[in-house]
Design a protein around this motif. Structure first.
Motif, PDB file in Angstrom:
ATOM      1  N   HIS A  88       0.706  -1.166  -0.189  1.00 33.39           N
ATOM      2  CA  HIS A  88       0.051  -0.256  -0.118  1.00 33.39           C
ATOM      3  C   HIS A  88       0.913   1.403  -0.020  1.00 33.39           C
ATOM      4  O   HIS A  88       1.916   1.429   0.691  1.00 33.39           O
ATOM      5  N   THR A  89       0.488   2.045  -0.840  1.00 34.31           N
ATOM      6  CA  THR A  89       1.393   3.372  -0.993  1.00 34.31           C
ATOM      7  C   THR A  89       0.910   4.551   0.253  1.00 34.31           C
ATOM      8  O   THR A  89       1.764   5.394   0.507  1.00 34.31           O
ATOM      9  N   GLY A  90       0.074   4.100   0.979  1.00 29.78           N
ATOM     10  CA  GLY A  90      -0.495   5.089   1.882  1.00 29.78           C
ATOM     11  C   GLY A  90      -1.483   6.207   1.640  1.00 29.78           C
ATOM     12  O   GLY A  90      -2.116   6.752   2.750  1.00 29.78           O
ATOM     13  N   TYR A  91      -1.893   6.251   0.324  1.00 23.52           N
ATOM     14  CA  TYR A  91      -2.895   7.122  -0.014  1.00 23.52           C
ATOM     15  C   TYR A  91      -4.334   6.094  -0.211  1.00 23.52           C
ATOM     16  O   TYR A  91      -4.457   4.891  -0.176  1.00 23.52           O
ATOM     17  N   ILE A  92      -5.412   6.826   0.073  1.00 27.10           N
ATOM     18  CA  ILE A  92      -6.546   5.985   0.144  1.00 27.10           C
ATOM     19  C   ILE A  92      -7.013   5.261  -1.251  1.00 27.10           C
ATOM     20  O   ILE A  92      -6.776   5.962  -2.422  1.00 27.10           O
ATOM     21  N   HIS A  94      -5.103   3.054  -2.672  1.00 27.33           N
ATOM     22  CA  HIS A  94      -3.850   2.961  -3.648  1.00 27.33           C
ATOM     23  C   HIS A  94      -3.212   1.611  -3.164  1.00 27.33           C
ATOM     24  O   HIS A  94      -1.998   1.604  -2.702  1.00 27.33           O
ATOM     25  N   LEU A  95      -3.935   0.495  -3.210  1.00 27.50           N
ATOM     26  CA  LEU A  95      -3.711  -0.867  -3.073  1.00 27.50           C
ATOM     27  C   LEU A  95      -2.928  -1.459  -4.253  1.00 27.50           C
ATOM     28  O   LEU A  95      -3.675  -1.535  -5.025  1.00 27.50           O
ATOM     29  N   LYS A  96      -1.446  -1.563  -3.987  1.00 30.39           N
ATOM     30  CA  LYS A  96      -0.955  -2.110  -5.322  1.00 30.39           C
ATOM     31  C   LYS A  96      -0.771  -3.649  -5.243  1.00 30.39           C
ATOM     32  O   LYS A  96      -0.734  -4.148  -4.203  1.00 30.39           O
ATOM     33  N   GLN A  97      -0.739  -4.376  -6.470  1.00 24.84           N
ATOM     34  CA  GLN A  97      -0.331  -5.817  -6.345  1.00 24.84           C
ATOM     35  C   GLN A  97       0.564  -6.318  -7.590  1.00 24.84           C
ATOM     36  O   GLN A  97       0.438  -5.299  -8.603  1.00 24.84           O
ATOM     37  N   ILE A  98       1.156  -7.261  -7.480  1.00 26.46           N
ATOM     38  CA  ILE A  98       1.750  -7.546  -8.519  1.00 26.46           C
ATOM     39  C   ILE A  98       1.984  -9.270  -8.491  1.00 26.46           C
ATOM     40  O   ILE A  98       2.278  -9.852  -7.373  1.00 26.46           O
ATOM     41  N   LYS A  99       1.939  -9.927  -9.820  1.00 21.32           N
ATOM     42  CA  LYS A  99       2.038 -11.345  -9.664  1.00 21.32           C
ATOM     43  C   LYS A  99       3.415 -11.923  -9.688  1.00 21.32           C
ATOM     44  O   LYS A  99       4.268 -11.155  -9.946  1.00 21.32           O
ATOM     45  N   LEU A 100       3.608 -13.160  -9.293  1.00 15.95           N
ATOM     46  CA  LEU A 100       4.953 -13.587  -9.037  1.00 15.95           C
ATOM     47  C   LEU A 100       5.746 -13.559 -10.243  1.00 15.95           C
ATOM     48  O   LEU A 100       6.882 -13.281 -10.436  1.00 15.95           O
ATOM     49  N   ASN A 101       5.251 -14.113 -11.456  1.00 17.07           N
ATOM     50  CA  ASN A 101       5.747 -14.106 -12.983  1.00 17.07           C
ATOM     51  C   ASN A 101       6.138 -12.703 -13.372  1.00 17.07           C
ATOM     52  O   ASN A 101       7.368 -12.431 -13.764  1.00 17.07           O
ATOM     53  N   HIS A 102       5.421 -11.771 -13.196  1.00 15.96           N
ATOM     54  CA  HIS A 102       5.799 -10.447 -13.512  1.00 15.96           C
ATOM     55  C   HIS A 102       6.887  -9.617 -12.404  1.00 15.96           C
ATOM     56  O   HIS A 102       7.584  -9.132 -13.052  1.00 15.96           O
ATOM     57  N   MET A 103       6.811 -10.406 -11.291  1.00 16.23           N
ATOM     58  CA  MET A 103       7.941  -9.674 -10.588  1.00 16.23           C
ATOM     59  C   MET A 103       9.285 -10.222 -11.046  1.00 16.23           C
ATOM     60  O   MET A 103      10.299  -9.592 -11.106  1.00 16.23           O
TER      61      MET A 103
END
Length: 208
Positions: A88-92, A94-103
């Motif tokens: 989470h970035t801290g802003y309302i 703004h929950l971020k996510q990324i899949k393992l293959n993309h990482m």
């Protein structure tokens, strides 16, 4: 060339004398190693728990140089496409996510560094311990001038898969075994009784 040299120096940065003094330089080959098992062992070495002088309020762990991070094994066929990392970035909202293959496509060393980061206690020594972990995607690393000691993982104990048997089949097998045992006991008793009767009859017919 200057940019490459600067990038190479950046990989060596952050290892202050207080962190490297009196530490072993361990070279770990991550090829075909399982992510979770390797991360747990690295966390133990970075904290110094493998030494008899371990103290939770002191940073006495060794320096770990991990190579071939892009060849790490991920158990379970669903993890590469379905395992998701959140932050989470801290802003309302703004929950971020990324899949393992993309990482892995973005940075092959990031899954291992995240796993080790989350396996160590969150205290004032956390950052200093993470400074001693250097992960590289392939076999190239800038620490050839250091006294690197090869370190190998303990052998992996792969258990045989347990076959699930329904309870109804187990009860049917148990009843069948009981019937077979009862039939065998009855046959043995019948044979024994026939033998006793034959010997008694021979005794009666025997001439005086």
């Amino acid at each position: 060339m200057a940019a490459a040299a600067a990038a190479w120096r950046k990989l060596r940065a952050g290892l202050i004398p207080q962190v490297t003094e009196g530490r072993r330089w361990l070279l770990i080959d991550a090829k075909k190693e399982v992510l979770g098992r390797l991360a747990s062992k690295l966390a133990i070495v970075l904290m110094g728990k493998d030494k008899p002088t371990y103290s939770p309020n002191k940073d006495e762990g060794d320096i770990c140089v991990v190579i071939n991070a892009k060849h790490i094994t991920y158990t379970g066929g669903w993890k590469l496409k379905n395992k998701v990392y959140y932050w989470h970035t801290g802003y309302i909202g703004h929950l971020k996510q990324i899949k393992l293959n993309h990482m892995i496509e973005r940075d092959p060393t990031l899954p291992l560094r995240k796993a080790v980061f989350r396996m160590m206690p969150r205290n004032r020594l956390h950052r200093r311990r993470m400074l001693k972990l250097r992960v590289f995607a392939d076999e190239r690393h800038p620490f050839d001038d250091k006294p690197l000691v090869p370190w190998t993982m303990p052998p992996r104990n792969i258990r045989k898969p347990r076959i699930y048997v329904p309870r109804s089949i187990k009860l049917a097998r148990r009843k069948l075994a009981e019937r077979e045992a009862a039939a065998a006991a009855a046959a043995a008793a019948a044979a024994e009784s026939e033998g006793d009767g034959g010997t008694a009859k021979e005794g009666v017919d025997r001439p005086q």
